[in-house]
Design a protein around this motif. Structure first.
Motif, PDB file in Angstrom:
ATOM      1  N   ALA A   4       0.847  -1.196   0.000  1.00 26.63           N
ATOM      2  CA  ALA A   4       0.000   0.000   0.000  1.00 26.63           C
ATOM      3  C   ALA A   4       0.881   1.244   0.000  1.00 26.63           C
ATOM      4  O   ALA A   4       1.892   1.301   0.692  1.00 26.63           O
ATOM      5  N   LEU A   5       0.490   2.217  -0.795  1.00 21.57           N
ATOM      6  CA  LEU A   5       1.198   3.491  -0.883  1.00 21.57           C
ATOM      7  C   LEU A   5       0.355   4.580  -0.243  1.00 21.57           C
ATOM      8  O   LEU A   5      -0.869   4.565  -0.343  1.00 21.57           O
ATOM      9  N   HIS A   6       1.019   5.537   0.382  1.00 23.15           N
ATOM     10  CA  HIS A   6       0.325   6.706   0.917  1.00 23.15           C
ATOM     11  C   HIS A   6       0.231   7.736  -0.205  1.00 23.15           C
ATOM     12  O   HIS A   6       1.249   8.148  -0.763  1.00 23.15           O
ATOM     13  N   ILE A   7      -0.999   8.128  -0.515  1.00 22.60           N
ATOM     14  CA  ILE A   7      -1.269   9.111  -1.549  1.00 22.60           C
ATOM     15  C   ILE A   7      -2.099  10.225  -0.913  1.00 22.60           C
ATOM     16  O   ILE A   7      -3.180   9.970  -0.374  1.00 22.60           O
ATOM     17  N   VAL A   8      -1.604  11.457  -0.985  1.00 18.26           N
ATOM     18  CA  VAL A   8      -2.317  12.594  -0.399  1.00 18.26           C
ATOM     19  C   VAL A   8      -3.318  13.118  -1.423  1.00 18.26           C
ATOM     20  O   VAL A   8      -2.972  13.379  -2.569  1.00 18.26           O
ATOM     21  N   CYS A   9      -4.561  13.263  -0.980  1.00 13.51           N
ATOM     22  CA  CYS A   9      -5.622  13.769  -1.850  1.00 13.51           C
ATOM     23  C   CYS A   9      -5.320  15.224  -2.241  1.00 13.51           C
ATOM     24  O   CYS A   9      -5.020  16.048  -1.376  1.00 13.51           O
ATOM     25  N   PRO A  10      -5.419  15.554  -3.533  1.00 13.36           N
ATOM     26  CA  PRO A  10      -5.166  16.933  -3.948  1.00 13.36           C
ATOM     27  C   PRO A  10      -6.306  17.888  -3.589  1.00 13.36           C
ATOM     28  O   PRO A  10      -6.142  19.100  -3.686  1.00 13.36           O
ATOM     29  N   HIS A  11      -7.443  17.347  -3.152  1.00 13.58           N
ATOM     30  CA  HIS A  11      -8.610  18.175  -2.850  1.00 13.58           C
ATOM     31  C   HIS A  11      -8.732  18.484  -1.359  1.00 13.58           C
ATOM     32  O   HIS A  11      -8.908  19.631  -0.978  1.00 13.58           O
ATOM     33  N   CYS A  12      -8.660  17.432  -0.508  1.00 13.84           N
ATOM     34  CA  CYS A  12      -8.882  17.633   0.930  1.00 13.84           C
ATOM     35  C   CYS A  12      -7.618  17.392   1.760  1.00 13.84           C
ATOM     36  O   CYS A  12      -7.646  17.553   2.972  1.00 13.84           O
ATOM     37  N   GLN A  13      -6.517  16.997   1.116  1.00  7.62           N
ATOM     38  CA  GLN A  13      -5.210  16.770   1.749  1.00  7.62           C
ATOM     39  C   GLN A  13      -5.191  15.597   2.729  1.00  7.62           C
ATOM     40  O   GLN A  13      -4.306  15.485   3.554  1.00  7.62           O
ATOM     41  N   THR A  14      -6.180  14.704   2.638  1.00  7.65           N
ATOM     42  CA  THR A  14      -6.192  13.499   3.463  1.00  7.65           C
ATOM     43  C   THR A  14      -5.227  12.481   2.874  1.00  7.65           C
ATOM     44  O   THR A  14      -5.167  12.310   1.656  1.00  7.65           O
ATOM     45  N   THR A  15      -4.477  11.809   3.732  1.00  4.81           N
ATOM     46  CA  THR A  15      -3.565  10.770   3.272  1.00  4.81           C
ATOM     47  C   THR A  15      -4.346   9.459   3.142  1.00  4.81           C
ATOM     48  O   THR A  15      -4.977   9.009   4.083  1.00  4.81           O
ATOM     49  N   ASN A  16      -4.307   8.885   1.938  1.00  4.16           N
ATOM     50  CA  ASN A  16      -5.002   7.642   1.630  1.00  4.16           C
ATOM     51  C   ASN A  16      -3.996   6.513   1.465  1.00  4.16           C
ATOM     52  O   ASN A  16      -2.894   6.727   0.967  1.00  4.16           O
ATOM     53  N   ARG A  17      -4.384   5.300   1.839  1.00  7.61           N
ATOM     54  CA  ARG A  17      -3.589   4.102   1.592  1.00  7.61           C
ATOM     55  C   ARG A  17      -4.175   3.430   0.358  1.00  7.61           C
ATOM     56  O   ARG A  17      -5.330   3.019   0.364  1.00  7.61           O
ATOM     57  N   VAL A  18      -3.350   3.335  -0.702  1.00  9.18           N
ATOM     58  CA  VAL A  18      -3.805   2.758  -1.961  1.00  9.18           C
ATOM     59  C   VAL A  18      -2.854   1.620  -2.331  1.00  9.18           C
ATOM     60  O   VAL A  18      -1.642   1.833  -2.401  1.00  9.18           O
ATOM     61  N   PRO A  19      -3.389   0.413  -2.570  1.00  8.72           N
ATOM     62  CA  PRO A  19      -2.518  -0.666  -3.029  1.00  8.72           C
ATOM     63  C   PRO A  19      -1.816  -0.251  -4.323  1.00  8.72           C
ATOM     64  O   PRO A  19      -2.451   0.304  -5.232  1.00  8.72           O
ATOM     65  N   ALA A  20      -0.520  -0.497  -4.407  1.00  9.14           N
ATOM     66  CA  ALA A  20       0.256  -0.089  -5.584  1.00  9.14           C
ATOM     67  C   ALA A  20      -0.362  -0.622  -6.869  1.00  9.14           C
ATOM     68  O   ALA A  20      -0.384   0.068  -7.887  1.00  9.14           O
ATOM     69  N   ALA A  21      -0.891  -1.831  -6.827  1.00  9.10           N
ATOM     70  CA  ALA A  21      -1.494  -2.446  -8.010  1.00  9.10           C
ATOM     71  C   ALA A  21      -2.750  -1.709  -8.468  1.00  9.10           C
ATOM     72  O   ALA A  21      -3.181  -1.863  -9.607  1.00  9.10           O
ATOM     73  N   LYS A  22      -3.351  -0.897  -7.606  1.00 10.32           N
ATOM     74  CA  LYS A  22      -4.593  -0.200  -7.951  1.00 10.32           C
ATOM     75  C   LYS A  22      -4.392   1.260  -8.336  1.00 10.32           C
ATOM     76  O   LYS A  22      -5.362   1.967  -8.605  1.00 10.32           O
ATOM     77  N   LEU A  23      -3.147   1.721  -8.383  1.00 11.36           N
ATOM     78  CA  LEU A  23      -2.898   3.117  -8.764  1.00 11.36           C
ATOM     79  C   LEU A  23      -3.454   3.434 -10.147  1.00 11.36           C
ATOM     80  O   LEU A  23      -3.972   4.527 -10.373  1.00 11.36           O
ATOM     81  N   GLN A  24      -3.332   2.490 -11.073  1.00  6.90           N
ATOM     82  CA  GLN A  24      -3.779   2.717 -12.456  1.00  6.90           C
ATOM     83  C   GLN A  24      -5.296   2.655 -12.600  1.00  6.90           C
ATOM     84  O   GLN A  24      -5.822   2.909 -13.668  1.00  6.90           O
ATOM     85  N   MET A  25      -6.011   2.321 -11.531  1.00  3.39           N
ATOM     86  CA  MET A  25      -7.463   2.122 -11.599  1.00  3.39           C
ATOM     87  C   MET A  25      -8.254   3.370 -11.187  1.00  3.39           C
ATOM     88  O   MET A  25      -9.413   3.273 -10.790  1.00  3.39           O
ATOM     89  N   HIS A  26      -7.639   4.537 -11.262  1.00  2.00           N
ATOM     90  CA  HIS A  26      -8.291   5.806 -10.955  1.00  2.00           C
ATOM     91  C   HIS A  26      -8.917   5.815  -9.556  1.00  2.00           C
ATOM     92  O   HIS A  26     -10.127   6.018  -9.414  1.00  2.00           O
TER      93      HIS A  26
END
Length: 145
Positions: A4-26
């Motif tokens: 899982a990667l930490h991705i900061v939302c560009p809208h609300c600045q919340t840090t999200n955990r996203v599986p690396a394999a799902k990054l390409q899935m919008h």
């Protein structure tokens, strides 16, 4: 299970955990529901800048610019195209140096436009001057983005 990667939302600045394999899935933000990647450069405030570079597990490419800068305005369409090419592996962002003068001073930004690539909260590469879309993407990728 993928990492899982930490991705900061560009809208609300919340840090999200996203599986690396799902990054390409919008992926969408778990808090605000908006897309984590829009294919456009993210306009950063001073607070959002710190959060993006410090909490994102992906590289963050920042264009330090100002509205009065002719070369900055000239490069803007190419930078937007670069965002479409580089996301979701890279957060592509812009920081207005007129609105965030303290950050520009802290990072010793002497000319604009200046691109800086951050990884793990640290600047890893810098390039001053306007570039076309191929130059931006090639430079970012050659520096690990």
């Amino acid at each position: 299970m993928s990492e899982a990667l930490h991705i900061v939302c560009p809208h609300c600045q919340t840090t999200n955990r996203v599986p690396a394999a799902k990054l390409q899935m919008h992926p969408d933000c778990g808090k605000c529901g908006k897309p984590l990647f829009t294919g456009e450069p993210v306009e950063l405030s001073a607070d959002a800048f710190q959060r993006q570079i410090e909490r994102s597990d992906i590289p963050v490419l920042v264009d330090f610019w100002a509205p009065w800068c002719g070369p900055c305005r000239m490069m803007a369409p190419a930078y937007a195209q670069a965002a479409q090419r580089l996301e979701p592996g890279v957060r592509v962002a812009k920081l207005n140096t007129e609105e965030a003068q303290a950050i520009a001073a802290r990072y010793n930004i002497r000319s604009i436009p200046t691109l800086a690539l951050f990884r793990g909260g640290q600047e890893v590469a810098r390039q001053a001057g306007a570039m076309d879309v191929n130059g931006i993407t090639a430079w970012a990728r050659s520096n690990g983005a």
